[in-house]
Design a protein around this motif. Structure first.
Motif, PDB file in Angstrom:
ATOM      1  N   GLN A   3       0.445  -0.790  -0.300  1.00 36.50           N
ATOM      2  CA  GLN A   3       0.212   0.078  -0.063  1.00 36.50           C
ATOM      3  C   GLN A   3       0.676   1.458   0.205  1.00 36.50           C
ATOM      4  O   GLN A   3       0.193   2.166   0.073  1.00 36.50           O
ATOM      5  N   ILE A   4       2.419   1.036  -0.185  1.00 45.77           N
ATOM      6  CA  ILE A   4       2.980   2.252  -0.484  1.00 45.77           C
ATOM      7  C   ILE A   4       4.098   2.605  -1.579  1.00 45.77           C
ATOM      8  O   ILE A   4       4.208   0.748  -2.148  1.00 45.77           O
ATOM      9  N   VAL A   5       3.429   3.289  -2.679  1.00 47.10           N
ATOM     10  CA  VAL A   5       4.718   2.905  -3.668  1.00 47.10           C
ATOM     11  C   VAL A   5       5.658   4.333  -3.954  1.00 47.10           C
ATOM     12  O   VAL A   5       5.232   5.537  -3.288  1.00 47.10           O
ATOM     13  N   LEU A   6       6.382   3.746  -4.151  1.00 43.60           N
ATOM     14  CA  LEU A   6       7.937   4.737  -4.015  1.00 43.60           C
ATOM     15  C   LEU A   6       7.586   5.409  -5.860  1.00 43.60           C
ATOM     16  O   LEU A   6       7.753   5.006  -6.843  1.00 43.60           O
ATOM     17  N   VAL A   7       7.822   7.212  -5.724  1.00 44.34           N
ATOM     18  CA  VAL A   7       7.563   7.621  -7.105  1.00 44.34           C
ATOM     19  C   VAL A   7       8.232   8.426  -7.157  1.00 44.34           C
ATOM     20  O   VAL A   7       8.851   8.760  -6.579  1.00 44.34           O
ATOM     21  N   GLN A   8       9.245   8.033  -8.484  1.00 46.75           N
ATOM     22  CA  GLN A   8      10.388   8.867  -8.722  1.00 46.75           C
ATOM     23  C   GLN A   8       9.508   9.785 -10.415  1.00 46.75           C
ATOM     24  O   GLN A   8       9.698   9.352 -11.326  1.00 46.75           O
ATOM     25  N   PRO A   9       9.932  10.921 -10.207  1.00 45.30           N
ATOM     26  CA  PRO A   9       9.056  12.022 -11.127  1.00 45.30           C
ATOM     27  C   PRO A   9       9.561  11.967 -12.077  1.00 45.30           C
ATOM     28  O   PRO A   9      10.704  11.509 -11.507  1.00 45.30           O
ATOM     29  N   ALA A  10       9.426  12.493 -12.954  1.00 41.15           N
ATOM     30  CA  ALA A  10      10.067  12.115 -14.392  1.00 41.15           C
ATOM     31  C   ALA A  10      10.453  13.487 -14.429  1.00 41.15           C
ATOM     32  O   ALA A  10      12.403  13.654 -14.715  1.00 41.15           O
ATOM     33  N   LYS A  11      10.096  14.454 -13.731  1.00 40.59           N
ATOM     34  CA  LYS A  11      10.993  16.103 -13.567  1.00 40.59           C
ATOM     35  C   LYS A  11      10.349  16.397 -12.507  1.00 40.59           C
ATOM     36  O   LYS A  11       9.711  16.317 -11.667  1.00 40.59           O
ATOM     37  N   PRO A  12      11.456  17.381 -11.286  1.00 41.55           N
ATOM     38  CA  PRO A  12      11.338  18.286 -10.117  1.00 41.55           C
ATOM     39  C   PRO A  12       9.775  18.135 -10.069  1.00 41.55           C
ATOM     40  O   PRO A  12       9.390  19.064 -10.772  1.00 41.55           O
ATOM     41  N   LEU A  13       9.409  17.957  -9.048  1.00 40.61           N
ATOM     42  CA  LEU A  13       7.576  19.040  -8.470  1.00 40.61           C
ATOM     43  C   LEU A  13       8.321  19.778  -7.481  1.00 40.61           C
ATOM     44  O   LEU A  13       8.968  19.564  -6.514  1.00 40.61           O
ATOM     45  N   SER A  14       7.478  21.167  -8.147  1.00 41.70           N
ATOM     46  CA  SER A  14       7.631  22.478  -7.606  1.00 41.70           C
ATOM     47  C   SER A  14       6.272  22.588  -6.919  1.00 41.70           C
ATOM     48  O   SER A  14       5.072  22.453  -7.446  1.00 41.70           O
ATOM     49  N   GLY A  15       6.327  23.371  -5.374  1.00 45.27           N
ATOM     50  CA  GLY A  15       4.845  23.376  -5.774  1.00 45.27           C
ATOM     51  C   GLY A  15       3.964  22.676  -4.776  1.00 45.27           C
ATOM     52  O   GLY A  15       2.753  22.610  -4.810  1.00 45.27           O
ATOM     53  N   TYR A  16       4.270  21.832  -4.435  1.00 49.37           N
ATOM     54  CA  TYR A  16       4.080  20.414  -4.001  1.00 49.37           C
ATOM     55  C   TYR A  16       4.023  20.357  -2.211  1.00 49.37           C
ATOM     56  O   TYR A  16       5.317  21.170  -1.322  1.00 49.37           O
ATOM     57  N   ARG A  17       3.377  19.956  -1.045  1.00 50.01           N
ATOM     58  CA  ARG A  17       3.585  19.699   0.220  1.00 50.01           C
ATOM     59  C   ARG A  17       3.058  18.512   0.921  1.00 50.01           C
ATOM     60  O   ARG A  17       2.360  18.319  -0.017  1.00 50.01           O
ATOM     61  N   THR A  18       3.571  17.868   2.074  1.00 49.34           N
ATOM     62  CA  THR A  18       3.821  16.861   2.280  1.00 49.34           C
ATOM     63  C   THR A  18       1.960  16.863   2.478  1.00 49.34           C
ATOM     64  O   THR A  18       1.396  17.855   2.840  1.00 49.34           O
ATOM     65  N   MET A  19       1.200  15.370   1.909  1.00 45.83           N
ATOM     66  CA  MET A  19      -0.037  14.918   2.040  1.00 45.83           C
ATOM     67  C   MET A  19      -0.866  15.477   0.890  1.00 45.83           C
ATOM     68  O   MET A  19      -2.097  15.728   1.002  1.00 45.83           O
ATOM     69  N   ASP A  20       0.000  16.722  -0.102  1.00 48.42           N
ATOM     70  CA  ASP A  20      -0.766  16.991  -1.382  1.00 48.42           C
ATOM     71  C   ASP A  20      -1.512  15.976  -1.621  1.00 48.42           C
ATOM     72  O   ASP A  20      -1.069  14.590  -1.617  1.00 48.42           O
ATOM     73  N   THR A  21      -2.627  15.722  -2.642  1.00 51.51           N
ATOM     74  CA  THR A  21      -3.232  15.095  -3.278  1.00 51.51           C
ATOM     75  C   THR A  21      -2.841  14.701  -4.298  1.00 51.51           C
ATOM     76  O   THR A  21      -3.221  15.701  -5.141  1.00 51.51           O
ATOM     77  N   VAL A  22      -2.338  14.121  -5.328  1.00 52.37           N
ATOM     78  CA  VAL A  22      -1.869  13.701  -6.098  1.00 52.37           C
ATOM     79  C   VAL A  22      -2.624  12.358  -7.050  1.00 52.37           C
ATOM     80  O   VAL A  22      -2.828  11.736  -6.915  1.00 52.37           O
ATOM     81  N   TRP A  23      -2.534  12.642  -8.423  1.00 56.71           N
ATOM     82  CA  TRP A  23      -2.089  11.275 -10.001  1.00 56.71           C
ATOM     83  C   TRP A  23      -1.051  11.259  -9.817  1.00 56.71           C
ATOM     84  O   TRP A  23      -0.155  11.970 -10.637  1.00 56.71           O
ATOM     85  N   ALA A  24      -0.806  10.274 -10.236  1.00 57.95           N
ATOM     86  CA  ALA A  24       0.539   9.798 -10.077  1.00 57.95           C
ATOM     87  C   ALA A  24       0.697   8.577 -11.389  1.00 57.95           C
ATOM     88  O   ALA A  24       0.041   7.418 -11.291  1.00 57.95           O
ATOM     89  N   SER A  25       1.531   8.897 -12.097  1.00 54.52           N
ATOM     90  CA  SER A  25       0.853   7.776 -13.438  1.00 54.52           C
ATOM     91  C   SER A  25       2.286   7.589 -14.328  1.00 54.52           C
ATOM     92  O   SER A  25       3.587   8.161 -14.261  1.00 54.52           O
ATOM     93  N   GLY A  26       2.799   5.659 -14.781  1.00 56.49           N
ATOM     94  CA  GLY A  26       3.776   5.600 -15.208  1.00 56.49           C
ATOM     95  C   GLY A  26       3.931   3.821 -15.052  1.00 56.49           C
ATOM     96  O   GLY A  26       2.662   3.251 -15.161  1.00 56.49           O
ATOM     97  N   ARG A  27       4.757   3.141 -15.620  1.00 58.12           N
ATOM     98  CA  ARG A  27       5.076   2.333 -15.491  1.00 58.12           C
ATOM     99  C   ARG A  27       5.646   0.971 -14.251  1.00 58.12           C
ATOM    100  O   ARG A  27       6.025   2.290 -13.485  1.00 58.12           O
ATOM    101  N   LEU A  28       4.269   0.413 -13.566  1.00 59.59           N
ATOM    102  CA  LEU A  28       4.436   0.125 -12.209  1.00 59.59           C
ATOM    103  C   LEU A  28       5.688  -0.612 -12.205  1.00 59.59           C
ATOM    104  O   LEU A  28       5.468  -2.232 -13.299  1.00 59.59           O
ATOM    105  N   ARG A  29       6.080  -1.516 -11.181  1.00 58.77           N
ATOM    106  CA  ARG A  29       6.933  -2.213 -11.072  1.00 58.77           C
ATOM    107  C   ARG A  29       7.108  -2.835  -9.870  1.00 58.77           C
ATOM    108  O   ARG A  29       7.268  -2.216  -9.109  1.00 58.77           O
ATOM    109  N   ALA A  30       7.165  -4.020  -9.442  1.00 63.01           N
ATOM    110  CA  ALA A  30       7.296  -4.968  -7.891  1.00 63.01           C
ATOM    111  C   ALA A  30       8.797  -4.611  -7.946  1.00 63.01           C
ATOM    112  O   ALA A  30       9.515  -5.843  -8.339  1.00 63.01           O
TER     113      ALA A  30
END
Length: 198
Positions: A144-171
């Protein structure tokens, strides 16, 4: 988006550890059942929209081994409580992944917990299913935890902001100071969460 932080307090003198453990177990069950975040109605091009319970293999029970425990009868000083918490942590850190999702192009909503940040912005974060996860202890099960490495650094986001994350999922299991992630999204597209139109 539900505000569930009130349900996941940290242990205090007024909230005994056994009650806190009960909160943690209840939230893990909620997270595993997909009730913490709603699934949107639309399906974006190229990505399969997932719910959090899709990340949990059928038949896996985060409460296995804990259902028979009578938490109300336990005292915080009881060594059984500490032992139970240790066993729960080990079981949840080793929570299994859903094999059919390894390599899938997915879109998942969640709450952002920054791990690595530079002047350019957030370069790595955990995506979690409910407010307060990984900020309060214990963290949710690893699936129930996904490590996300964005394509580019995110600015303007804070802890517990709600987001959609899209990409290729790896176990790919990876530990962090905030919790163990059983999945990873690399070069992910991250957008602010917008509730689906009804």
């Amino acid at each position: 988006m539900p505000e569930l932080s009130r349900l996941m307090p940290t242990p205090t003198p007024t909230l005994p550890r056994r009650q806190w453990l009960g909160h943690a177990l209840g939230l893990a069950l909620a997270a595993a059942s997909g009730t913490a975040l709603a699934q949107a109605a639309s399906k974006p091009s190229g990505y399969t929209e997932l719910r959090w319970d899709d990340l949990v293999p059928k038949g896996w029970d985060p409460m296995k081994g804990f259902r028979e425990q009578n938490l109300s009868a336990m005292n915080d000083a009881d060594p059984k409580v500490a032992d139970m918490m240790q066993k729960m942590r080990e079981a949840w850190d080793n929570a299994p992944t859903e094999p059919s999702l390894d390599g899938a192009a997915i879109k998942l909503p969640g709450y952002l917990v920054p791990l690595d940040e530079s002047k350019a912005g957030i370069t790595e974060f955990l995506l979690v299913p409910y407010f307060g996860a990984c900020v309060h202890t214990p963290p949710p099960p690893a699936n129930q935890i996904v490590l996300v490495q964005p394509a580019k650094p995110l600015s303007g986001y804070r802890t517990m902001d709600t987001v959609w994350a899209s990409g290729r999922l790896r176990a790919a299991r990876q530990g962090s100071p905030m919790g163990t992630a059983a999945y990873r999204l690399e070069a992910a597209l991250v957008e602010r969460y917008q509730a689906p139109a009804r």
